[in-house]
Design a protein around this motif. Structure first.
Motif, PDB file in Angstrom:
ATOM      1  N   ALA A  59       0.055   2.035   7.499  1.00 56.15           N
ATOM      2  CA  ALA A  59      -1.126   1.938   6.645  1.00 56.15           C
ATOM      3  C   ALA A  59      -2.001   0.791   7.122  1.00 56.15           C
ATOM      4  O   ALA A  59      -1.507  -0.203   7.664  1.00 56.15           O
ATOM      5  N   TYR A  60      -3.299   0.934   6.891  1.00 56.32           N
ATOM      6  CA  TYR A  60      -4.258  -0.120   7.221  1.00 56.32           C
ATOM      7  C   TYR A  60      -5.182  -0.318   6.030  1.00 56.32           C
ATOM      8  O   TYR A  60      -5.732   0.651   5.490  1.00 56.32           O
ATOM      9  N   ASP A  61      -5.339  -1.562   5.590  1.00 55.67           N
ATOM     10  CA  ASP A  61      -6.222  -1.907   4.471  1.00 55.67           C
ATOM     11  C   ASP A  61      -7.423  -2.689   4.984  1.00 55.67           C
ATOM     12  O   ASP A  61      -7.290  -3.537   5.874  1.00 55.67           O
ATOM     13  N   THR A 121       0.835  -1.195   0.000  1.00 57.95           N
ATOM     14  CA  THR A 121       0.000   0.000   0.000  1.00 57.95           C
ATOM     15  C   THR A 121       0.874   1.251   0.000  1.00 57.95           C
ATOM     16  O   THR A 121       0.574   2.235  -0.671  1.00 57.95           O
ATOM     17  N   SER A 149      -7.919   1.983   2.070  1.00 58.08           N
ATOM     18  CA  SER A 149      -6.774   2.086   2.976  1.00 58.08           C
ATOM     19  C   SER A 149      -6.716   3.452   3.629  1.00 58.08           C
ATOM     20  O   SER A 149      -7.136   4.454   3.044  1.00 58.08           O
TER      21      SER A 149
END
Length: 317
Positions: free
Chosen positions: A278-280, A38, A262
């Motif tokens: 980052a977070y998806d 990401t 994200s």
């Protein structure tokens, strides 16, 4: 253990086993083999060798990604790279290591990148890059829960070696960048052609671009795009938008077409050190069905800047 937990555990095992059985069916497998990021904008040299040395000093970055957290055998990726201009005018060099694990499969890439940069104007640079790569593949079939034993999945594969080469071009100014690359040009096969199972590694074509808008003295805005094309796989399109505040804080969001949304955040601790996370969250039916807590990434980058007083502001790409 509750009945619900037992069902979830059983489902995870069945899903994992079915995935790997599909990988080794008696047909050639075509798909996206390169690791997914990401925060690719902080890891550009891994996908485009033309980026090597473009920051103008020694730059080191490390990234960890845990995908589909909570799912047994889910993908985990670690990357480490270092790149810098070298003694000859316009030349750059980099070294990258990528370790990608999914279930009983481990892939490790050792890359060496070379770039040559020409000035197309006072601010614009055009770089041409080459990548030499060594690939090691381990598959531990013994770790699979085989409900029906398959004779083709009995012998583990250890340190299967495959060489490869890649190429890329990268253009940038103070506010704009664009790059086109193919990190793996050779379509290698990880199994003997005479065996029942083959896995062919296809070429992945990458196009990246972005522009930094100076909204005011406090705020910058950068929309960016990554496009990935692979034969036999759906088009991957990543669209992101990031804001940098006071040359320190970065907040943004991204959308992977028909795959995930994200959230991104970063902190420029100093002119040298950057930390990003980052977070998806999957938006597909698969993502909602396999009982996972999303995907997480963390990246650290350190730039060896000799004369900080000459640095106008931290590079936003």
């Amino acid at each position: 253990m509750s009945i619900l937990n037992q069902k979830i555990t059983l489902f995870r095992r069945i899903t994992l086993f079915a995935s790997f059985c599909a990988m080794f069916m008696t047909v050639s497998l075509f798909g996206q083999q390169d690791a997914q990021y990401t925060q690719y904008m902080y890891n550009t040299v891994s996908i485009n060798p033309g980026y090597a040395g473009s920051r103008g000093h020694i730059s080191i970055a490390a990234l960890h990604r845990s995908q589909w957290v909570g799912l047994d055998g889910a993908p985990k990726t670690q990357t480490f790279n270092i790149h810098s201009p070298i003694g000859y005018r316009g030349m750059g060099m980099g070294i990258s290591i990528v370790n990608d694990v999914i279930g009983p499969t481990t892939e490790t890439y050792f890359d060496v990148d070379f770039s040559y940069t020409i000035h197309t104007s006072r601010e614009a640079r055009l770089s041409f890059g080459l990548k030499a790569s060594a690939h090691l593949l381990d598959i531990r079939f013994s770790e699979l829960n085989q409900f029906t034993p398959d004779p083709t999945l009995e012998q583990d594969i250890q340190n299967k070696f495959s060489p490869n080469i890649g190429a890329g071009v990268y253009y940038h100014t103070n506010n704009f960048y664009a790059g086109l690359s193919v990190p793996r040009l050779l379509e290698t096969s990880h199994f003997d052609e005479s065996s029942l199972s083959t896995a062919s590694e296809q070429m992945n074509f990458y196009f990246i671009t972005g522009y930094v808008y100076d909204l005011n003295s406090f705020l910058k805005f950068k929309p960016a795009l990554l496009t990935k094309v692979t034969q036999g796989a759906p088009l991957q399109l990543d669209i992101s938008a990031n804001f940098m505040m006071n040359e320190k804080f970065i907040l943004g969001a991204a959308y992977r077409w028909d795959a995930a949304i994200s959230a991104l955040a970063g902190f420029q601790v100093s002119n040298q050190l950057f930390i990003g996370v980052a977070y998806d969250r999957e938006v597909t039916e698969l993502g909602q069905a396999i009982f996972n807590d999303g995907s997480f990434e963390v990246v650290l980058r350190y730039d060896f800047i000799k004369m900080v007083s000459n640095l106008k502001s931290p590079r936003f790409f």
